[in-house]
Design a protein around this motif. Structure first.
Motif, PDB file in Angstrom:
ATOM      1  N   GLN A  77       0.849  -1.197   0.000  1.00  0.00           N
ATOM      2  CA  GLN A  77       0.000   0.000   0.000  1.00  0.00           C
ATOM      3  C   GLN A  77       0.879   1.240   0.000  1.00  0.00           C
ATOM      4  O   GLN A  77       1.817   1.345   0.789  1.00  0.00           O
ATOM      5  CB  GLN A  77      -0.919   0.004   1.228  1.00  0.00           C
ATOM      6  CG  GLN A  77      -1.878   1.183   1.263  1.00  0.00           C
ATOM      7  CD  GLN A  77      -2.943   1.001   2.335  1.00  0.00           C
ATOM      8  OE1 GLN A  77      -3.887   0.244   2.168  1.00  0.00           O
ATOM      9  NE2 GLN A  77      -2.777   1.695   3.444  1.00  0.00           N
ATOM     10  N   LEU A 119       0.831   7.001  -8.840  1.00  0.00           N
ATOM     11  CA  LEU A 119      -0.276   7.492  -8.034  1.00  0.00           C
ATOM     12  C   LEU A 119      -1.158   8.430  -8.848  1.00  0.00           C
ATOM     13  O   LEU A 119      -0.665   9.185  -9.696  1.00  0.00           O
ATOM     14  CB  LEU A 119       0.237   8.224  -6.788  1.00  0.00           C
ATOM     15  CG  LEU A 119       1.035   7.383  -5.781  1.00  0.00           C
ATOM     16  CD1 LEU A 119       1.423   8.242  -4.579  1.00  0.00           C
ATOM     17  CD2 LEU A 119       0.255   6.161  -5.337  1.00  0.00           C
ATOM     18  N   GLU A 120      -2.450   8.374  -8.545  1.00  0.00           N
ATOM     19  CA  GLU A 120      -3.414   9.261  -9.188  1.00  0.00           C
ATOM     20  C   GLU A 120      -3.745  10.417  -8.242  1.00  0.00           C
ATOM     21  O   GLU A 120      -3.841  10.225  -7.035  1.00  0.00           O
ATOM     22  CB  GLU A 120      -4.700   8.507  -9.536  1.00  0.00           C
ATOM     23  CG  GLU A 120      -4.510   7.407 -10.556  1.00  0.00           C
ATOM     24  CD  GLU A 120      -4.102   7.957 -11.912  1.00  0.00           C
ATOM     25  OE1 GLU A 120      -4.550   9.070 -12.256  1.00  0.00           O
ATOM     26  OE2 GLU A 120      -3.333   7.277 -12.612  1.00  0.00           O
ATOM     27  N   GLN A 123      -1.713  -2.859  -4.250  1.00  0.00           N
ATOM     28  CA  GLN A 123      -1.505  -3.887  -5.267  1.00  0.00           C
ATOM     29  C   GLN A 123      -0.770  -5.078  -4.664  1.00  0.00           C
ATOM     30  O   GLN A 123      -0.062  -4.955  -3.651  1.00  0.00           O
ATOM     31  CB  GLN A 123      -0.734  -3.332  -6.458  1.00  0.00           C
ATOM     32  CG  GLN A 123       0.610  -2.720  -6.128  1.00  0.00           C
ATOM     33  CD  GLN A 123       1.277  -2.145  -7.373  1.00  0.00           C
ATOM     34  OE1 GLN A 123       1.899  -2.875  -8.145  1.00  0.00           O
ATOM     35  NE2 GLN A 123       1.121  -0.841  -7.566  1.00  0.00           N
ATOM     36  N   ILE A 172       5.485   2.389  -8.906  1.00  0.00           N
ATOM     37  CA  ILE A 172       4.146   2.714  -8.439  1.00  0.00           C
ATOM     38  C   ILE A 172       3.741   4.079  -8.999  1.00  0.00           C
ATOM     39  O   ILE A 172       4.473   5.065  -8.837  1.00  0.00           O
ATOM     40  CB  ILE A 172       4.076   2.754  -6.898  1.00  0.00           C
ATOM     41  CG1 ILE A 172       4.654   1.468  -6.296  1.00  0.00           C
ATOM     42  CG2 ILE A 172       2.641   2.991  -6.436  1.00  0.00           C
ATOM     43  CD1 ILE A 172       3.881   0.229  -6.639  1.00  0.00           C
ATOM     44  N   THR A 179      -4.727   6.592  -2.568  1.00  0.00           N
ATOM     45  CA  THR A 179      -3.922   5.482  -2.064  1.00  0.00           C
ATOM     46  C   THR A 179      -3.918   4.336  -3.073  1.00  0.00           C
ATOM     47  O   THR A 179      -4.961   3.955  -3.615  1.00  0.00           O
ATOM     48  CB  THR A 179      -4.464   4.998  -0.717  1.00  0.00           C
ATOM     49  OG1 THR A 179      -4.403   6.080   0.224  1.00  0.00           O
ATOM     50  CG2 THR A 179      -3.664   3.831  -0.177  1.00  0.00           C
ATOM     51  N   SER A 180      -2.726   3.793  -3.326  1.00  0.00           N
ATOM     52  CA  SER A 180      -2.574   2.685  -4.274  1.00  0.00           C
ATOM     53  C   SER A 180      -2.354   1.389  -3.503  1.00  0.00           C
ATOM     54  O   SER A 180      -1.537   1.337  -2.570  1.00  0.00           O
ATOM     55  CB  SER A 180      -1.385   2.948  -5.205  1.00  0.00           C
ATOM     56  OG  SER A 180      -1.099   1.807  -6.004  1.00  0.00           O
TER      57      SER A 180
END
Length: 749
Positions: free
Chosen positions: A72, A99-100, A83, A97, A80-81
């Motif tokens: 995370q 992030l949006e 996977q 990673i 928050t990502s």
């Protein structure tokens, strides 16, 4: 025995060493659209292992058991990502990673501070950015209501009966706030509240807020600050969006959006907002509606066109119509304008057109233009207010980077036509509409003094056909030694040409007569503010702080005088007025899905005349806002708890008024649950005004006799010892109690 123990410990050590050697390592970087994301929190949800990225967005996690784990990554301003990552035994696993951005993206591109696209962190002028993600934490039927969650910004109701209002920034009333759509002054002084109502929330890309004078770039009205509503681009908006909400008070609101193509070089975005409330409720028993009845529709259409070399070309239009009324609950349209049953009825029609076109030249020349027409047919008891306003705006800007200098120059022109049926447009008994021509020129130079130092210098000259020459200089300085720290200093001037209607809606309640004591001069202001932004990594969390101290000095301030119960006297202040204070915003994002945003503002707003200092009426000394959000990822459920708190305000009272001259400390708090149903649907619901706060039930003075046919007597015929007359101007909070709401959203990308 000792030899056996020694052998056991050796075996235990060897086993532990083999286990350690079998563990893996994770190495990676965290990026976003604009580059690396420093100080992001990285950790495994199923392990007590975590790290923070360095200034280049890099991180390393050691001694990770091999196998599948849930990684995370979170950072302030980004979603928050989460996977799944497979860790190799005795090896290094590499990941990238992305992030949006979310509601408070520090890398957001802003334009309001300098009229040039620049990331929020790089802007020498502090700009606050709020996206629909932020506003959805407390869904409202209009942007006007949504701004209650922005620290230092307060939607102020000015009338207990018609519920119209304005936007206060740092304690300054609505006429000091410029409201724009896509960077153009489409919302006129006459109609700030109407301009903010009816803009479909589904079509809003973001809202930019600049606190403090911006007259150097935007001219009159940008004295206290500006609110710039940026609409979505037809090229990137969802294909179809819908947001429908209802409340237990029988309020109904619908926002619809549709994106489509017209050939290969044109794309369009069509939006519709519809709001309806038709329940004349009277919970406080004063005989008047608690909330105005409203029937509102707004249609918005925006086009963008594909051109060579990605040159800009867009055109947008909006039509707005509203029918609202408040008053005695038995009122209907047959009583409009009569002295039998009191009502305040407002018909509003607006047409807005705006566009921009980049000229096909090597120098970057941008032509912008807008036009709006506002027609208002209002009646307040027996007092009619009929007003028309037309504003035409055009501006040509030149943008050029030369070495360390970013130059911006512009030729703005603004024409305003205003006419109403009051003394404002009457001269010697003859109607004389006000026509104002306002050509000008401005120049701005942003200088890169050193890698960490930026200086911005600006100057604007306007010629007002009614008031003559007006100069507004500006200076800004930004020092950013690293990503964690940004210091900004801003100073400048502002001016405002007055429109009496916007000064106080109580002037039109039918209870007070407007008296202009002398020819009103334009207001002038000097402002200085210092802004400091700090980013603090906290291990499993990240803290962002944004602090601002501000000071504004006014001359020629237009002040309303309520000392007479039957009139409002307007005149330029013979002394000066001051608005000063301090605000702090805090943003905390944890490695787990908890996010907290909170802000507080302390203000001292007063005027001084003939040695006497007077605190400004209807202005709180402190205010606070907060938002707490927690996401249950597996359940697809989010909980939002939002609220605000306001300090006491001085209120307009009559000479022997038994009502308190100061409001209490009050707070509006809300809770919401949002459930995702797949990728396109979500349902939300909750409770607004959890504490059920309501202003006093006697806020409308002498409500039983709104036409003052029996002044000095109570409703039962007894003598009124306070000798009250009808007056709905005693208002500081919404008269709407606790209520539930339920809504559904659909978004197809």
């Amino acid at each position: 025995m000792a030899g056996m123990l020694r052998s056991f410990y050796i075996l235990l050590f060897v086993a532990a060493s083999l286990a350690a050697n079998g563990q893996g390592r994770l190495k990676g970087s965290v990026t976003a659209g604009e580059g690396p994301v420093p100080f992001a929190t990285v950790g495994f949800k199923d392990l007590k292992t975590g790290a923070v990225t360095d200034e280049g967005g890099q991180f390393i996690l050691q001694n990770i058991p091999p196998g599948k784990h849930v990684l995370q990554v979170s950072a302030v301003g980004y979603l928050t990502s989460t996977q799944n990552i497979v860790i190799k035994p005795s090896g290094t696993t590499s990941v990238l990673i992305r992030l949006e951005p979310s509601s408070s993206n520090l890398g957001e591109v802003v334009v309001s501070g300098t009229l040039r696209p620049v990331t929020k962190m790089e802007s020498p002028v502090p700009v606050e950015v709020y996206s629909p993600v932020f506003f959805r934490k407390n869904p409202t039927p209009s942007i006007f209501d949504a701004l209650q969650n922005v620290n230092g910004v307060r939607p102020q109701l000015n009338c207990n009966v018609c519920n119209t209002g304005d936007i206060h920034i740092n304690g300054l009333e609505g006429p000091y706030t410029m409201v724009m759509i896509d960077g153009m002054p489409i919302v006129s002084a006459l109609s700030t509240v109407y301009g903010l109502s009816g803009i479909p929330n589904s079509l809003v890309e973001r809202v930019e807020v600049v606190k403090g004078p911006a007259s150097t770039l935007y001219g009159s009205e940008a004295v206290g600050g500006l609110i710039n509503i940026i609409t979505k681009s037809p090229a990137t908006a969802p294909i179809l969006s819908a947001d429908v909400m209802a409340t237990s008070w029988q309020e109904y609101n619908a926002d619809l959006g549709w994106r489509f193509k017209a050939g290969t070089k044109a794309q369009s975005l069509l939006g519709l907002n519809y709001y309806n409330y038709q329940d004349p409720a009277d919970h406080n028993g004063d005989g008047f509606t608690d909330v105005t009845q409203q029937h509102r529709i707004s249609i918005f259409n925006k086009w963008t066109f594909t051109r060579k070399n990605d040159r800009a070309a867009s055109l947008a239009a909006r039509y707005f119509y509203e029918d609202r009324w408040g008053g005695q609950t038995q009122w209907d349209k047959q009583w409009r304008g009569t002295d039998s049953i009191y009502g305040e009825s407002i018909y509003t029609s607006r047409v807005e057109v705006l566009g921009q076109y980049q000229l096909p030249t090597v120098p970057r020349l941008m032509l912008q233009g807008s036009f709006n027409y506002h027609n208002q047919n209002s009646v307040y008891g027996t007092t009619w207010f009929l007003a028309k306003q037309t504003i035409a705006f055009a501006q040509l800007t030149w943008d050029k980077e030369i070495g360390k200098h970013n130059l911006l120059a512009g030729l703005p022109f603004r024409y305003t036509f205003y006419d109403d049926n009051t003394v404002v447009t009457t001269e010697k008994g003859v109607n004389k509409p006000e026509k104002t021509f306002l050509p000008g020129i401005f120049v701005q130079d942003e200088i890169k003094l050193a890698p960490a130092h930026n200086l911005l210098l600006g100057m604007r000259y306007d010629y007002n056909s009614l008031h003559g020459n007006i100069l507004t200089p500006r200076v800004a300085y930004k020092w950013s030694p690293n990503y964690k720290n940004v210091l900004r200093l801003n100073a400048g001037t502002g001016y405002r040409v007055v429109s009496i209607f916007t000064e106080d809606h109580a002037a039109l309640s039918g209870a007070r007569e407007v008296v202009i004591q002398s020819e009103l001069k334009p207001e002038r202001s000097w402002n200085a503010n210092i802004n400091y932004t700090k980013k603090i990594p906290l291990g499993n969390a990240f803290l962002g702080l944004d602090a601002t101290a501000f000071y504004t000095h006014f001359s020629n301030r237009i002040m309303p005088d309520y000392s007479r119960p039957d009139s409002i006297l307007y005149d330029n202040l013979k002394g000066y007025a001051i608005s000063k204070g301090f605000s702090l915003n805090a943003d905390v994002a944890f490695s787990f899905p908890l996010k907290i945003m909170a802000g507080a503002t302390l203000m001292d707003v007063y005027q001084k005349e003939n040695g006497v200092r007077t605190r400004q009426m209807l202005t709180e000394q402190f205010t606070g806002t907060w938002s707490v959000s927690y996401a249950f990822k597996r359940a697809g459920l989010t909980v939002d708890y939002t609220g605000n708190i306001y300090g006491p305000m001085l209120l307009p009272v009559q000479p022997k008024d038994p009502r308190p001259a100061k409001s209490p400390v009050w707070s509006i708090q809300n809770v919401q649950l949002t459930k995702k149903l797949g990728k396109e649907w979500e349902i939300y619901g909750g409770v607004k005004n959890l504490l059920n706060f309501l202003p006093p039930s006697n806020s409308i003075a002498h409500a039983h006799d709104p036409f003052d046919k029996r002044p000095g007597f109570n409703a039962d015929g007894s003598v009124d010892p306070y000798n009250m007359t009808f007056d709905p101007a005693y208002v500081f909070a919404p008269n709407q109690g606790i209520r539930g709401f339920l809504g559904v959203r659909f978004t197809k990308l």
